[in-house]
Write a protein that holds these residues in place. Structure first.
Motif, PDB file in Angstrom:
ATOM      1  N   LEU A 332     -26.755  19.810  23.906  1.00 12.53           N
ATOM      2  CA  LEU A 332     -25.892  20.512  22.801  1.00 12.53           C
ATOM      3  C   LEU A 332     -26.236  20.355  21.447  1.00 12.53           C
ATOM      4  O   LEU A 332     -26.461  19.123  21.084  1.00 12.53           O
ATOM      5  CB  LEU A 332     -24.470  20.648  23.186  1.00 12.53           C
ATOM      6  CG  LEU A 332     -24.130  21.287  24.391  1.00 12.53           C
ATOM      7  CD1 LEU A 332     -22.475  21.111  24.531  1.00 12.53           C
ATOM      8  CD2 LEU A 332     -24.774  22.795  24.776  1.00 12.53           C
ATOM      9  N   ILE A 333     -26.148  21.160  20.601  1.00 12.44           N
ATOM     10  CA  ILE A 333     -26.328  20.944  19.165  1.00 12.44           C
ATOM     11  C   ILE A 333     -25.187  20.075  18.637  1.00 12.44           C
ATOM     12  O   ILE A 333     -24.061  20.091  19.177  1.00 12.44           O
ATOM     13  CB  ILE A 333     -26.421  22.366  18.279  1.00 12.44           C
ATOM     14  CG1 ILE A 333     -26.981  21.865  16.904  1.00 12.44           C
ATOM     15  CG2 ILE A 333     -25.048  22.959  18.402  1.00 12.44           C
ATOM     16  CD1 ILE A 333     -27.246  23.247  15.986  1.00 12.44           C
ATOM     17  N   GLU A 334     -25.638  19.192  17.643  1.00 11.08           N
ATOM     18  CA  GLU A 334     -24.527  18.416  17.136  1.00 11.08           C
ATOM     19  C   GLU A 334     -24.595  18.694  15.303  1.00 11.08           C
ATOM     20  O   GLU A 334     -25.597  19.189  14.872  1.00 11.08           O
ATOM     21  CB  GLU A 334     -24.990  16.656  17.100  1.00 11.08           C
ATOM     22  CG  GLU A 334     -24.945  16.252  18.595  1.00 11.08           C
ATOM     23  CD  GLU A 334     -23.779  15.953  19.396  1.00 11.08           C
ATOM     24  OE1 GLU A 334     -22.631  16.040  18.456  1.00 11.08           O
ATOM     25  OE2 GLU A 334     -23.867  15.502  20.436  1.00 11.08           O
ATOM     26  N   HIS A 514     -21.582  35.860  23.188  1.00  8.12           N
ATOM     27  CA  HIS A 514     -23.057  36.427  22.416  1.00  8.12           C
ATOM     28  C   HIS A 514     -23.804  35.273  22.057  1.00  8.12           C
ATOM     29  O   HIS A 514     -25.235  35.624  22.059  1.00  8.12           O
ATOM     30  CB  HIS A 514     -22.252  37.188  21.141  1.00  8.12           C
ATOM     31  CG  HIS A 514     -21.651  38.477  21.494  1.00  8.12           C
ATOM     32  ND1 HIS A 514     -20.773  38.922  20.964  1.00  8.12           N
ATOM     33  CD2 HIS A 514     -21.773  39.175  22.783  1.00  8.12           C
ATOM     34  CE1 HIS A 514     -20.444  39.914  21.386  1.00  8.12           C
ATOM     35  NE2 HIS A 514     -20.951  40.229  22.541  1.00  8.12           N
ATOM     36  N   CYS A 515     -23.436  34.131  21.568  1.00  5.73           N
ATOM     37  CA  CYS A 515     -24.279  33.044  21.327  1.00  5.73           C
ATOM     38  C   CYS A 515     -25.195  32.837  22.576  1.00  5.73           C
ATOM     39  O   CYS A 515     -26.339  32.507  22.482  1.00  5.73           O
ATOM     40  CB  CYS A 515     -23.535  31.592  21.023  1.00  5.73           C
ATOM     41  SG  CYS A 515     -22.770  31.834  19.545  1.00  5.73           S
ATOM     42  N   LYS A 516     -24.596  32.556  23.597  1.00  7.51           N
ATOM     43  CA  LYS A 516     -25.287  32.298  25.061  1.00  7.51           C
ATOM     44  C   LYS A 516     -26.426  33.444  25.325  1.00  7.51           C
ATOM     45  O   LYS A 516     -27.498  33.163  25.813  1.00  7.51           O
ATOM     46  CB  LYS A 516     -24.390  32.166  26.143  1.00  7.51           C
ATOM     47  CG  LYS A 516     -25.449  31.296  27.260  1.00  7.51           C
ATOM     48  CD  LYS A 516     -24.051  31.162  28.556  1.00  7.51           C
ATOM     49  CE  LYS A 516     -24.891  30.372  29.494  1.00  7.51           C
ATOM     50  NZ  LYS A 516     -26.025  31.273  30.133  1.00  7.51           N
ATOM     51  N   ASP A 545     -19.109  23.825  16.829  1.00  6.63           N
ATOM     52  CA  ASP A 545     -18.029  24.079  18.047  1.00  6.63           C
ATOM     53  C   ASP A 545     -18.197  25.105  18.812  1.00  6.63           C
ATOM     54  O   ASP A 545     -18.445  25.150  20.115  1.00  6.63           O
ATOM     55  CB  ASP A 545     -16.805  23.833  17.628  1.00  6.63           C
ATOM     56  CG  ASP A 545     -16.038  22.603  17.172  1.00  6.63           C
ATOM     57  OD1 ASP A 545     -16.831  21.397  17.376  1.00  6.63           O
ATOM     58  OD2 ASP A 545     -15.114  22.465  16.649  1.00  6.63           O
ATOM     59  N   GLN A 546     -18.514  26.183  18.110  1.00 12.00           N
ATOM     60  CA  GLN A 546     -18.643  27.565  18.852  1.00 12.00           C
ATOM     61  C   GLN A 546     -20.156  27.681  19.368  1.00 12.00           C
ATOM     62  O   GLN A 546     -20.214  28.137  20.519  1.00 12.00           O
ATOM     63  CB  GLN A 546     -18.460  28.793  17.622  1.00 12.00           C
ATOM     64  CG  GLN A 546     -18.647  30.013  18.287  1.00 12.00           C
ATOM     65  CD  GLN A 546     -17.233  30.703  18.919  1.00 12.00           C
ATOM     66  OE1 GLN A 546     -16.497  29.801  19.399  1.00 12.00           O
ATOM     67  NE2 GLN A 546     -16.900  31.743  18.848  1.00 12.00           N
ATOM     68  N   ALA A 547     -20.890  27.155  18.753  1.00 15.25           N
ATOM     69  CA  ALA A 547     -22.339  27.144  19.242  1.00 15.25           C
ATOM     70  C   ALA A 547     -22.397  26.279  20.455  1.00 15.25           C
ATOM     71  O   ALA A 547     -23.322  26.722  21.583  1.00 15.25           O
ATOM     72  CB  ALA A 547     -23.260  26.562  18.267  1.00 15.25           C
ATOM     73  N   TRP A 551     -23.791  27.343  24.642  1.00  8.14           N
ATOM     74  CA  TRP A 551     -24.729  26.341  25.295  1.00  8.14           C
ATOM     75  C   TRP A 551     -25.934  26.231  24.411  1.00  8.14           C
ATOM     76  O   TRP A 551     -27.057  26.331  24.438  1.00  8.14           O
ATOM     77  CB  TRP A 551     -25.327  27.104  26.475  1.00  8.14           C
ATOM     78  CG  TRP A 551     -24.364  27.120  27.701  1.00  8.14           C
ATOM     79  CD1 TRP A 551     -23.191  27.831  27.794  1.00  8.14           C
ATOM     80  CD2 TRP A 551     -24.723  26.800  29.012  1.00  8.14           C
ATOM     81  NE1 TRP A 551     -22.628  27.737  29.005  1.00  8.14           N
ATOM     82  CE2 TRP A 551     -23.575  27.129  29.739  1.00  8.14           C
ATOM     83  CE3 TRP A 551     -25.740  26.635  29.738  1.00  8.14           C
ATOM     84  CZ2 TRP A 551     -23.321  26.947  31.076  1.00  8.14           C
ATOM     85  CZ3 TRP A 551     -25.728  26.254  31.025  1.00  8.14           C
ATOM     86  CH2 TRP A 551     -24.692  26.423  31.842  1.00  8.14           C
ATOM     87  N   VAL A 552     -25.804  26.420  23.200  1.00 15.60           N
ATOM     88  CA  VAL A 552     -26.635  26.292  21.980  1.00 15.60           C
ATOM     89  C   VAL A 552     -27.313  24.942  21.586  1.00 15.60           C
ATOM     90  O   VAL A 552     -26.531  23.972  21.499  1.00 15.60           O
ATOM     91  CB  VAL A 552     -26.269  27.072  20.603  1.00 15.60           C
ATOM     92  CG1 VAL A 552     -27.246  26.777  19.497  1.00 15.60           C
ATOM     93  CG2 VAL A 552     -25.912  28.347  20.795  1.00 15.60           C
ATOM     94  N   THR A 553     -28.563  24.784  21.465  1.00 12.99           N
ATOM     95  CA  THR A 553     -29.150  23.386  21.334  1.00 12.99           C
ATOM     96  C   THR A 553     -29.753  23.517  19.783  1.00 12.99           C
ATOM     97  O   THR A 553     -29.796  24.723  19.314  1.00 12.99           O
ATOM     98  CB  THR A 553     -30.450  23.394  22.298  1.00 12.99           C
ATOM     99  OG1 THR A 553     -31.474  24.389  21.684  1.00 12.99           O
ATOM    100  CG2 THR A 553     -30.159  23.491  23.931  1.00 12.99           C
TER     101      THR A 553
END
Length: 572
Positions: A332-334, A514-516, A545-547, A551-553
């Motif tokens: 996951l993105i940081e 919608h992000c996923k 947090d939302q990303a 499941w956003v990288t």
């Protein structure tokens, strides 16, 4: 009772609402709104500043008059001007003003000509067909009002994450300072970083003689004590938020943290996996028969069912367990992955800071670039830029960039998508920009098909780079407009457009689902703060947090790239 920044901000916003209904001077109204925004963005307590005799006029948008009002609220708990306005304007009219499509002048007309003083009265007048008879209204406006009234306030009361943080973090610090306390953590949907929370679940480990329960119920922000026990107590805070405190033993801490973090569906799935292996998993630990074999950490709980640790943001039983089992959990993105911000406003439209101030604030955060995206002319209330003013700003940005070191201002604009799918400014000026973010700010009530076609038409324009806040929602106050996000995402994939995850806490638009969906389709995202002040650049963490919930990288997000690589990505 303690005075939080949000408490004063809410009172300033209420004054602004009442002044609008009275038809007061627009600059006076804006002063209160700007002050409220400053207070919400403030990282430290303004009440503490008053106690320390700090100069409040050094805060953005806080003059001598407003500073005096803040001091009065902090010192007395009262706001005389607000009380006076409430005597002149029925308090229920503020709720009426919150109905989409009803500005102050229309609210004033409804009040004076129909005798409406609250939402109940408005509902009655609209159902009886009396609203449509007013000059400047009509059947369509009346139907829109009824729709807003019917959908308003449905479901349980939830608190926006930003507001919940303002209550949770001081309470955690307070409890952590109690004798004998070891760990204090907020679990539940708060830990899963959901955009709203229903209540707060706080877990504590401590020595047997710790007075943490008494300290908890005696906390100065507690309005009501619902229950008090040795291991569990419940209170209601001043803002109405319920908080449950649970004291757990260290040997059960990981199991309790897993259990109370949830989600329920995730926990049931894990528990069933344990049952298949002859294990019992609950908040006290992992048991084989009567023997506890794990539970001190969450990692232990997962390991007992053959799973690696799963980040709290993913625990919704939406495929994360299957991904964990097969080694396909995303990295996951940081926050540290972010290299810049692609949505920010300045004094040129409705922002509070200059180009140089926004650049300096971005540089302080370690970013390499920041896009200046003031509104276009269609948003008159935000002092949107026309072609001439944008051309002047382009020259100003070039001049400022010549002076800057370590940070680059990108030339951009938040250009309106018109009802017919055209853009609010001609291509000739838009082509001079580094990128364009395009947004819907009007005609929210179009049908699903028309709204979708409108946006897709705009996306076909090569000047379209990023779609800002794609569904237009405001959490808890305005529904998303009707739009087919599956078609929008597919069209973005075909055209190479980018979708924004707007990090404003009241937007968080795109939502996690919608992000996923976008990520799975291979559509790139931009996490933008939509900052109207330098302090709001810190909203980036809400977007992260939302990303993560989606499941956003880092690879899925364009503003994790270097400036050189970003320029390649935003070139259609």
């Amino acid at each position: 009772m303690p005075i939080h920044n949000s408490d004063i901000a809410e009172q300033f916003d209420e004054v602004a609402d009442l002044l609008e209904i009275e038809g007061a001077n627009a600059f006076r109204i804006r002063a209160y709104r700007n002050a409220a925004r400053t207070l919400r963005d403030l990282a430290h307590s303004v009440a503490g500043m008053v106690r320390d005799d700090a100069d409040l006029t050094e805060l953005p948008g806080i003059g001598k008059d407003l500073a005096g009002k803040i001091e009065t609220i902090v010192e007395t708990g009262k706001f005389p001007q607000l009380e006076d306005l409430k005597k002149d304007v029925p308090e229920g009219l503020v709720d009426v003003l919150g109905i989409a499509g009803l500005g102050p002048k229309r609210v004033q007309k409804i009040h004076e000509e129909l005798g409406v003083t609250d939402l109940e009265g408005l509902t009655k007048a609209a159902k009886e067909g009396r609203v449509r008879k007013l000059s400047g209204f009509g059947k369509k406006t009346e139907d829109n009002i009824l729709h807003e009234l019917e959908t308003r306030g449905s479901g349980e009361t939830r608190t926006q994450r930003r507001e919940a943080e303002g209550r949770a973090e001081p309470l955690v610090d307070y409890l952590a300072g109690t004798k004998g306390v070891d760990k204090v953590v907020v679990a539940g949907s708060y830990r899963r970083r959901k955009e709203t929370v229903g209540d707060l679940d706080i877990l504590v480990t401590c020595t047997s003689d710790s007075p943490v329960v008494k300290r908890f119920v005696d906390y100065e922000d507690v309005r009501d004590v619902i229950s008090k026990g040795e291991t569990r107590s419940t209170v209601i805070l001043k803002n109405g938020l319920q908080v449950d405190l649970r004291v757990v033993e260290s040997a059960s801490y990981g199991a309790a943290l897993h259990y109370f973090t949830g989600s329920k569906a995730h926990n049931i799935h894990v528990r069933r996996m344990g049952q298949d292996q002859g294990l019992k998993i609950n908040e006290y630990g992992v048991f084989r028969g009567d023997k506890r074999i794990a539970g001190k950490t969450e990692e232990e709980v997962y390991a007992q069912v053959g799973l690696p640790y799963i980040e709290p943001e993913l625990r919704e039983d939406r495929g994360e367990i299957e991904a964990a089992r097969t080694g396909k959990l995303p990295e996951l993105i940081e926050l540290d992955d972010i290299r810049g911000n692609l949505h920010s406003h300045t004094k040129a439209s409705d922002g509070a800071n200059t180009l140089r101030e926004m650049a300096a604030a971005a540089k302080e955060r370690g970013w390499a670039y920041i896009a200046i995206t003031d509104h276009s002319k269609a948003v008159r209330v935000a002092n949107g830029l026309d072609e001439d003013r944008l051309a002047k700003q382009i020259d100003e940005i070039d001049a400022v960039n010549d002076e800057l070191e370590g940070i680059t201002l990108l030339k951009s604009i938040e250009v309106d998508i018109l009802e017919d799918g055209g853009l609010d400014l001609p291509d000739s000026i838009l082509k001079r920009l580094d990128l364009r973010i395009c947004a819907v700010h009007s005609h929210f009530r179009l049908s699903r098909d028309k709204q979708t076609e409108r946006v897709m038409q705009a996306m076909d324009n090569p000047c379209f780079t990023i779609m800002a806040h794609p569904t237009g929602r405001l959490i808890g106050t305005r529904e998303a407009y009707a739009i087919d996000m599956e078609r929008i995402i597919e069209h973005a994939r075909q055209t190479g457009c980018i979708l924004e995850l707007n990090a404003q806490p009241e937007r968080l638009d795109l939502n996690d689902a919608h992000c996923k969906m976008a990520r799975d389709a291979g559509v790139k995202l931009s996490i933008g703060t939509d900052a109207h002040t330098t302090g709001q650049l810190d909203f980036m963490r809400y977007g992260i947090d939302q990303a993560r919930r989606g499941w956003v990288t880092a690879d899925d997000v364009v503003n994790t790239r270097s400036l050189k690589d970003l320029r390649k990505l935003v070139a259609r």
